[in-house]
Motif scaffolding. Structure first.
Motif, PDB file in Angstrom:
ATOM      1  N   THR A  59       0.859  -1.192   0.000  1.00 14.78           N
ATOM      2  CA  THR A  59       0.000   0.000   0.000  1.00 14.78           C
ATOM      3  C   THR A  59       0.889   1.233   0.000  1.00 14.78           C
ATOM      4  O   THR A  59       1.679   1.435   0.928  1.00 14.78           O
ATOM      5  CB  THR A  59      -0.923   0.036   1.228  1.00 14.78           C
ATOM      6  OG1 THR A  59      -1.693  -1.171   1.276  1.00 14.78           O
ATOM      7  CG2 THR A  59      -1.853   1.239   1.172  1.00 14.78           C
ATOM      8  N   GLU A  64      -4.560   3.409  -2.487  1.00 10.08           N
ATOM      9  CA  GLU A  64      -5.586   2.447  -2.092  1.00 10.08           C
ATOM     10  C   GLU A  64      -4.946   1.208  -1.480  1.00 10.08           C
ATOM     11  O   GLU A  64      -3.864   0.783  -1.897  1.00 10.08           O
ATOM     12  CB  GLU A  64      -6.437   2.067  -3.311  1.00 10.08           C
ATOM     13  CG  GLU A  64      -7.273   3.226  -3.858  1.00 10.08           C
ATOM     14  CD  GLU A  64      -8.235   2.784  -4.934  1.00 10.08           C
ATOM     15  OE1 GLU A  64      -9.186   2.038  -4.605  1.00 10.08           O
ATOM     16  OE2 GLU A  64      -8.025   3.155  -6.104  1.00 10.08           O
ATOM     17  N   ARG A  65      -5.634   0.636  -0.498  1.00  9.28           N
ATOM     18  CA  ARG A  65      -5.098  -0.497   0.238  1.00  9.28           C
ATOM     19  C   ARG A  65      -4.799  -1.665  -0.704  1.00  9.28           C
ATOM     20  O   ARG A  65      -5.638  -2.039  -1.531  1.00  9.28           O
ATOM     21  CB  ARG A  65      -6.094  -0.920   1.317  1.00  9.28           C
ATOM     22  CG  ARG A  65      -5.596  -2.041   2.228  1.00  9.28           C
ATOM     23  CD  ARG A  65      -6.595  -2.275   3.349  1.00  9.28           C
ATOM     24  NE  ARG A  65      -6.259  -3.414   4.172  1.00  9.28           N
ATOM     25  CZ  ARG A  65      -5.356  -3.417   5.146  1.00  9.28           C
ATOM     26  NH1 ARG A  65      -4.699  -2.292   5.431  1.00  9.28           N
ATOM     27  NH2 ARG A  65      -5.115  -4.498   5.862  1.00  9.28           N
ATOM     28  N   ALA A  67      -3.020  -1.838  -3.254  1.00  9.22           N
ATOM     29  CA  ALA A  67      -2.882  -1.530  -4.679  1.00  9.22           C
ATOM     30  C   ALA A  67      -1.443  -1.361  -5.116  1.00  9.22           C
ATOM     31  O   ALA A  67      -1.178  -1.071  -6.287  1.00  9.22           O
ATOM     32  CB  ALA A  67      -3.677  -0.262  -5.021  1.00  9.22           C
ATOM     33  N   ASN A  83       0.500  -4.604  -7.201  1.00 10.55           N
ATOM     34  CA  ASN A  83      -0.918  -4.525  -6.867  1.00 10.55           C
ATOM     35  C   ASN A  83      -1.431  -5.928  -6.531  1.00 10.55           C
ATOM     36  O   ASN A  83      -1.359  -6.843  -7.351  1.00 10.55           O
ATOM     37  CB  ASN A  83      -1.674  -3.941  -8.077  1.00 10.55           C
ATOM     38  CG  ASN A  83      -3.144  -3.682  -7.796  1.00 10.55           C
ATOM     39  OD1 ASN A  83      -3.716  -4.230  -6.870  1.00 10.55           O
ATOM     40  ND2 ASN A  83      -3.752  -2.842  -8.622  1.00 10.55           N
ATOM     41  N   THR A  85      -4.642  -6.503  -5.464  1.00 10.07           N
ATOM     42  CA  THR A  85      -6.099  -6.578  -5.561  1.00 10.07           C
ATOM     43  C   THR A  85      -6.486  -7.308  -6.849  1.00 10.07           C
ATOM     44  O   THR A  85      -5.691  -7.407  -7.791  1.00 10.07           O
ATOM     45  CB  THR A  85      -6.736  -5.175  -5.569  1.00 10.07           C
ATOM     46  OG1 THR A  85      -6.494  -4.534  -6.834  1.00 10.07           O
ATOM     47  CG2 THR A  85      -6.178  -4.315  -4.444  1.00 10.07           C
ATOM     48  N   ALA A 144      -8.614  -2.481  -7.234  1.00 13.97           N
ATOM     49  CA  ALA A 144      -8.114  -1.104  -7.334  1.00 13.97           C
ATOM     50  C   ALA A 144      -7.211  -1.023  -8.554  1.00 13.97           C
ATOM     51  O   ALA A 144      -6.178  -1.695  -8.621  1.00 13.97           O
ATOM     52  CB  ALA A 144      -7.352  -0.721  -6.071  1.00 13.97           C
TER      53      ALA A 144
END
Length: 425
Positions: A59, A64-65, A67, A83, A85, A144
């Motif tokens: 992060t 964004e968490r 990402a 990333n 996500t 994300a």
């Protein structure tokens, strides 16, 4: 000379062939590992992600968490996390086997070898059942869209050839194997500490190529780009906990504070992002493992020459800036309930460590314990970077390392400037 050059070229080609041959063999081993037949638990995956502090590296500040995009400083340049996500720019389209290959073998879905800033020597120890649970939880997170940022590593360190050679020297894939001579708690603690919690990612002693002695290497070393030292977990005078009571260590891992011991700097982030999430059984297991590490003293280099004027200057700075909280004799200060509020400096391992780096960094940047359920409103120390110059920092540090019964050796302004340069890379 011509024969020498030809010989060197042949040796280089042999090394390259060996590296890629070993990669092919390792890949075949990884591809042969089947998915876990155990039911996948998202709750289990969430727990493992917390213990592994996945969000801590994946992060970016303000991003964004999970990402990705967080800068990871290394001695060879800056790497950027990926990333995690389920977006098209992250793990979208990945299978559980793709994810297993990344953790176990350090290879992305497209076949690209991950740079060693990803702790592959640790994650390779994670078993398939845990890897599948972690994968399932990540796939259940909000996607994300954040494209992969290219690493900024100096040539040739970021090349696939360089990574292949590094892996030939330092990496062997293999799930953690229990030690039959140890009990279940020790083995569980070793699995967590060496694997998903990747303690050696910081606490290993690394050579000029960034290589270590494996996932159980806890000799300690300077964290490039940060200016902090991850102290040795083998030396009780550094960060070894072999002589700590079990309940004190467990409370420190969970709360970041116990009996005057406070987690500061990068370790405060580890407590918040990882060890505070451990359940009681795993806290006990990790404590069992860490307390059983063999003791080994850290070698100490020659300190700066004693300087009476530097000592006198440091004593004055201590009275002006430090004594009100830490006490005239470094005894610390307690709050109204009698609990330690401002830590004692007398007898502090942080003050007397072989390297003065952490003490200098703490004075410059301030000291902030992690806010945890067990320590929800921690006391903090303001930074003095804008108040004290290099000469002042050297004087104050030298005073602390030579007062209150300490004999850790003085520090000069050259050492302060050297550590600042390391932190600025």
């Amino acid at each position: 000379m011509k024969r020498l050059l030809i010989g060197l070229a042949l040796l280089a080609l042999l090394a390259i062939a060996t590296a890629f041959g070993l990669l092919a063999w390792q890949r075949a081993l990884g591809d042969a590992t089947p998915p876990s037949a155990a039911p996948v638990s998202l709750e289990r995956g969430a727990y493992l992600a917390a213990v592994g502090n996945c969000a801590g590296c994946h992060t970016a500040r303000g991003g964004e968490r999970l990402a990705g995009g967080r800068a990871i400083p290394t001695p060879f340049g800056t790497a950027f996390s990926s990333n995690l996500t389920p977006a098209a720019t992250g793990l979208g389209g990945w299978t559980s086997n793709d994810f297993w290959q990344a953790l176990h073998f350090g290879r992305s879905r497209d076949g690209r070898l991950l740079v060693p800033a990803h702790p592959i020597t640790n994650t390779t120890l994670v078993n398939r059942e845990d890897a599948d649970a972690l994968y399932a939880w990540l796939q259940a997170q909000p996607p994300a869209t954040a494209p992969r940022r290219e690493h900024e590593l100096r040539w040739p360190y970021g090349s696939q050839l360089a990574v292949a050679v590094w892996r030939t020297l330092y990496f062997r894939p293999g799930v953690y194997q229990s030690d039959p001579a140890r009990d279940a708690a020790w083995n569980r603690g070793a699995y967590l500490s060496q694997g998903l919690a990747h303690c050696s990612a910081c606490h290993a002693g690394r050579d000029a190529l960034g290589g270590d002695r494996g996932a159980a290497d806890f000799r300690g070393g300077l964290l490039a780009g940060l200016g902090w030292v991850a102290p040795s977990l083998h030396d009780p005078a550094e960060a070894g906990v072999q002589r700590w009571p079990t309940e004190v260590l467990q409370r420190w891992l969970r709360d970041g504070k116990a009996q005057g011991h406070v987690a500061l700097g990068p370790m405060a982030e580890v407590v918040i992002g990882s060890t505070a999430a451990l359940d009681d059984a795993d806290l006990a297991a990790m404590s069992s493992y860490l307390r059983a590490l063999p003791e080994q003293a850290v070698a100490r280099s020659e300190p700066a020459e004693p300087d009476a004027r530097r000592r006198k200057r440091g004593a004055g700075l201590y009275r002006e800036h430090c004594a009100a909280c830490h006490g005239e004799q470094g005894q610390g200060r307690r709050d109204a309930s009698g609990a330690p509020a401002y830590p004692a400096l007398a007898g502090s391992r942080l003050v007397t460590q072989a390297s003065a780096a952490n003490l200098i960094r703490l004075i410059e940047r301030g000291g902030f314990a992690p806010a945890t359920p067990g320590n929800p409103r921690p006391y903090g120390m303001p930074p003095f970077a804008g108040v004290l110059g290099a000469e002042d920092l050297a004087a104050l540090t030298s005073h602390l390392r030579a007062s209150f019964g300490h004999a850790a050796g003085e520090v000069d302004a050259v050492e302060v400037l050297r550590l600042r340069a390391v932190a600025a890379r």
